[in-house]
Write a protein that holds these residues in place. Structure first.
Motif, short mmCIF file in Angstrom:
data_model
loop_
_atom_site.label_atom_id
_atom_site.label_comp_id
_atom_site.label_asym_id
_atom_site.label_seq_id
_atom_site.Cartn_x
_atom_site.Cartn_y
_atom_site.Cartn_z
N TYR A 66 0.82 -1.21 0.00
CA TYR A 66 0.00 0.00 0.00
C TYR A 66 0.86 1.27 0.00
CZ TYR A 66 -3.52 3.34 1.71
OH TYR A 66 -4.36 4.41 1.87
N ILE B 66 -11.39 -7.08 -3.37
CA ILE B 66 -12.55 -7.14 -2.48
C ILE B 66 -13.83 -6.62 -3.14
CG2 ILE B 66 -11.25 -7.15 -0.34
CD1 ILE B 66 -11.57 -4.17 -0.09
N ASN C 217 -5.96 0.28 3.78
CA ASN C 217 -4.92 -0.32 2.94
C ASN C 217 -5.46 -0.82 1.60
OD1 ASN C 217 -3.08 0.18 4.98
ND2 ASN C 217 -2.05 -1.77 4.71
N SER C 218 -6.57 -0.24 1.18
CA SER C 218 -7.15 -0.60 -0.11
C SER C 218 -6.95 0.53 -1.10
CB SER C 218 -8.65 -0.89 0.03
OG SER C 218 -8.87 -1.99 0.86
N THR D 179 -11.55 -2.75 -6.29
CA THR D 179 -11.01 -2.33 -5.00
C THR D 179 -10.13 -3.45 -4.52
OG1 THR D 179 -13.00 -1.03 -4.56
CG2 THR D 179 -11.57 -1.54 -2.67
N VAL D 180 -8.89 -3.11 -4.21
CA VAL D 180 -7.88 -4.11 -3.91
C VAL D 180 -7.22 -3.80 -2.56
CG1 VAL D 180 -5.78 -5.23 -4.79
CG2 VAL D 180 -7.42 -4.22 -6.39
N ARG D 181 -7.24 -4.77 -1.65
CA ARG D 181 -6.56 -4.60 -0.36
C ARG D 181 -5.11 -5.03 -0.52
NH1 ARG D 181 -10.19 -6.29 3.25
NH2 ARG D 181 -10.86 -4.14 3.43
#
Length: 141
Positions: free
Chosen positions: A7, A82, A115-116, A137-139
């Motif tokens: 991140y 996510i 942290n996304s 949307t990506v963590r």
């Protein structure tokens, strides 16, 4: 698999380099078996042309899946996505010579507090946008 993206190492506006995914007719037959979508426009050239298509076309969900693959490959973690959504804007035509490709790139659109990140995707085939409003949307680690 690539290294896990962190991140703290990404910024809004950062480009994710394009990747090219070939689309072969055999891929569509395999996808039909996996998905249960045996619509003949995806595997029968004569039928596809009889209903006004230029040739057989890739399943929309196959095209969407390649976008998901792009994001998970970039993030380095298949469980990182996510949320993911797209709109289908054009067809991926797969001619007899299997020369079809989907070119996908991305851009970090937003960083969220958990942290996304939101990744906006661009997907093209034969110069046409095949996905619009494509966002994941990506963590990240």
């Amino acid at each position: 698999m690539t290294a896990t993206v962190k991140y703290d190492d990404v910024e809004v506006g950062q480009e994710i380099p394009a990747r090219t995914y070939p689309v072969r007719r055999v891929d569509l037959v395999k996808y039909a078996g996996a998905s249960g979508d045996f619509n003949p426009i995806h595997w029968d050239e004569k039928f596809a042309k009889s209903v006004g298509l230029p040739d057989i076309i890739a399943h929309g969900m196959f095209t969407m899946a390649e976008g998901g693959r792009f994001v998970t490959d970039w993030a380095g973690d298949p469980g990182a996505v996510i949320d993911y959504g797209v709109r289908f804007s054009s067809m991926v035509v797969v001619p007899y010579d299997d020369s079809a490709e989907i070119v996908i790139s991305g851009k970090i659109e937003d960083k969220l507090d958990d942290n996304s990140v939101v990744v906006a995707l661009t997907a093209r085939s034969a110069g046409e946008k095949v996905l619009t409003r494509a966002k994941a949307t990506v963590r990240l680690a």
